[in-house]
Design a protein around this motif. Sequence first.
Motif, short mmCIF file in Angstrom:
data_model
loop_
_atom_site.label_atom_id
_atom_site.label_comp_id
_atom_site.label_asym_id
_atom_site.label_seq_id
_atom_site.Cartn_x
_atom_site.Cartn_y
_atom_site.Cartn_z
N ALA A 70 45.96 43.78 42.01
CA ALA A 70 45.53 42.75 42.94
C ALA A 70 44.44 43.26 43.87
CB ALA A 70 46.71 42.25 43.77
N VAL A 71 43.61 42.32 44.33
CA VAL A 71 42.52 42.64 45.25
C VAL A 71 42.70 41.82 46.52
CG1 VAL A 71 40.02 42.56 45.64
CG2 VAL A 71 40.93 43.24 43.41
N VAL A 72 42.52 42.48 47.65
CA VAL A 72 42.60 41.86 48.97
C VAL A 72 41.20 41.83 49.57
CG1 VAL A 72 43.50 42.11 51.31
CG2 VAL A 72 44.97 42.60 49.33
N ILE A 73 40.72 40.65 49.92
CA ILE A 73 39.38 40.51 50.47
C ILE A 73 39.45 40.23 51.96
CG2 ILE A 73 37.29 39.08 50.47
CD1 ILE A 73 37.59 38.75 47.50
N ALA A 74 38.85 41.14 52.74
CA ALA A 74 38.82 41.01 54.20
C ALA A 74 37.41 41.24 54.70
CB ALA A 74 39.79 42.00 54.83
N THR A 75 36.47 40.57 54.04
CA THR A 75 35.05 40.70 54.39
C THR A 75 34.64 39.51 55.26
OG1 THR A 75 34.52 39.57 52.32
CG2 THR A 75 34.53 41.97 52.29
N THR A 76 33.35 39.39 55.54
CA THR A 76 32.86 38.27 56.34
C THR A 76 33.03 36.96 55.58
OG1 THR A 76 30.62 38.60 55.50
CG2 THR A 76 31.20 39.71 57.57
N ALA A 77 33.24 35.88 56.32
CA ALA A 77 33.54 34.58 55.71
C ALA A 77 32.52 34.12 54.68
CB ALA A 77 33.71 33.54 56.81
N PRO A 78 31.21 34.27 54.91
CA PRO A 78 30.25 33.79 53.91
C PRO A 78 30.37 34.46 52.55
CG PRO A 78 29.15 34.11 56.02
CD PRO A 78 30.52 34.71 56.15
N SER A 79 31.01 35.63 52.49
CA SER A 79 31.12 36.35 51.22
C SER A 79 32.41 36.03 50.47
CB SER A 79 31.04 37.86 51.46
OG SER A 79 32.16 38.32 52.20
N HIS A 80 33.32 35.30 51.08
CA HIS A 80 34.64 35.08 50.48
C HIS A 80 34.55 34.40 49.11
CE1 HIS A 80 37.14 35.30 54.47
NE2 HIS A 80 36.51 36.42 54.18
N TYR A 81 33.73 33.37 49.01
CA TYR A 81 33.66 32.61 47.76
C TYR A 81 33.15 33.47 46.61
CZ TYR A 81 31.50 29.66 44.21
OH TYR A 81 31.10 29.12 43.00
N SER A 82 32.03 34.13 46.81
CA SER A 82 31.41 34.89 45.72
C SER A 82 32.27 36.08 45.30
CB SER A 82 30.01 35.38 46.12
OG SER A 82 30.07 36.20 47.28
N LEU A 83 32.84 36.79 46.26
CA LEU A 83 33.69 37.92 45.93
C LEU A 83 34.99 37.45 45.29
CD1 LEU A 83 33.27 40.19 49.11
CD2 LEU A 83 32.11 40.40 46.90
N GLY A 84 35.58 36.39 45.84
CA GLY A 84 36.83 35.86 45.30
C GLY A 84 36.66 35.39 43.86
N LYS A 85 35.55 34.77 43.57
CA LYS A 85 35.29 34.29 42.21
C LYS A 85 35.21 35.45 41.23
CE LYS A 85 32.11 31.32 39.61
NZ LYS A 85 30.93 30.41 39.70
N ARG A 86 34.54 36.52 41.62
CA ARG A 86 34.43 37.69 40.74
C ARG A 86 35.79 38.31 40.47
NH1 ARG A 86 30.21 41.71 43.29
NH2 ARG A 86 30.83 42.93 41.46
N VAL A 87 36.61 38.37 41.51
CA VAL A 87 37.96 38.95 41.35
C VAL A 87 38.79 38.13 40.38
CG1 VAL A 87 40.13 39.41 42.55
CG2 VAL A 87 37.96 40.08 43.61
N LEU A 88 38.81 36.82 40.55
CA LEU A 88 39.63 35.96 39.70
C LEU A 88 39.14 35.96 38.25
CD1 LEU A 88 40.11 32.93 42.13
CD2 LEU A 88 41.86 34.59 41.43
N LEU A 89 37.84 35.94 38.06
CA LEU A 89 37.28 35.95 36.70
C LEU A 89 37.55 37.28 36.00
CD1 LEU A 89 33.87 34.10 37.23
CD2 LEU A 89 35.90 33.25 36.02
N ALA A 90 37.76 38.34 36.80
CA ALA A 90 38.07 39.64 36.22
C ALA A 90 39.56 39.78 35.88
CB ALA A 90 37.66 40.75 37.18
N GLY A 91 40.34 38.73 36.20
CA GLY A 91 41.76 38.75 35.84
C GLY A 91 42.66 39.44 36.83
N LYS A 92 42.20 39.57 38.09
CA LYS A 92 43.02 40.19 39.12
C LYS A 92 43.62 39.12 40.02
CE LYS A 92 41.48 44.30 37.87
NZ LYS A 92 42.33 45.23 37.07
N ASP A 93 44.82 39.37 40.53
CA ASP A 93 45.39 38.49 41.55
C ASP A 93 44.63 38.69 42.85
OD1 ASP A 93 47.37 37.39 39.87
OD2 ASP A 93 48.64 39.15 40.17
#
Length: 343
Positions: A70-93
């Motif tokens: 699993a990946v935990v994202i605690a970056t700035t708000a504008p980056s949440h969508y792009s980083l979250g999408k990459r994580v999910l497409l890579a098959g990580k929770d």
Amino acid sequence: MDKKAVSVGVVGAGGWGKNLIRNYYQIDSADLRWVCDLDDQKRYASQSQFPATFDTAHLDDLLDDSELDAVVIATTAPSHYSLGKRVLLAGKDLYIEKPFTLSVEDARELIEIANENRRILMVGHLLEYHPVVVKLKEMIDEGYLGDIRYIYSQRLNLGTIRGDENAMWNFAPHDISVILYLLGREPSDVSARGQSYLQPGIEDVVFMSMNFGGEVMGHVHVSWLDPHKIRKLTIVGSKRMAVFDDLEATEKLKIYDKGAEINTDYDTFAEYIGLRFGDITVPYIRVGEPLKIECEHFLSCVRDRLRPKSDGYDGLRVVDVLEAADRSLRNNGSPESLAGSSS
């Protein structure tokens, strides 16, 4: 036989990220495997404190790690969508801090990707895991406070000024998520007014009102330009009233046996409305660290494939309110309807 620890990577080692890193390092059911941040100094500081972890400036290192759950994202708000999408497409929770995204459209897309890939998606609505808020939810559902008439919150401070989001997007997700959680529904419309004093176009103070239909109202006051540090939630019910003060060291929740009732049998106007002034009680609530409780919930969801309490739809509902409030801010406080979300 003990279950295998959930391996976690945290992206963002800044202010709040440090707290997440500490918790995942200390929780026995977690294996903090990676810390990822673009800032060399933040990574080095984390590595010196938690030497058993890998550190990197590249998200791909985490996504290419077949042993990472699993990946935990605690970056700035504008980056949440792009980083979250990459994580999910890579098959990580994925656990993603508030605000979930900066638009309803992006929130819906992340939920769709998570569902298609059968990934756990959880949003960091911390206060939904606070023992006091959980107790308040029980009181409301059991009718102990009576019919809820209105709820208002204050989240004020001098400082924590951001340049990439206004005080509403930075502070209000906490209070919106709590109010929606306690009432168990979404508002029909939202209005908001604010002012930008320090930076053009970035509101330092916002007053937001939510209409839940009927007679129920919610109000949120947020500011990072205020002489007081306040973290307070007030609930007014027909039977009792409650105040949750998160800055109180011990007496965080107080129940006021106060109210006003209309008398059907009266001779004067003074008797028409009867005021009741009862006792003030302080329920005993064992308050653990809410962030630890939240982190342990995420780990359980990943390990046992459970739907998180604050899942993607919960995040979507809050973003829906924020987006409507943002439109209201730009339209001089006019009430704005929500786009609507489903769960």
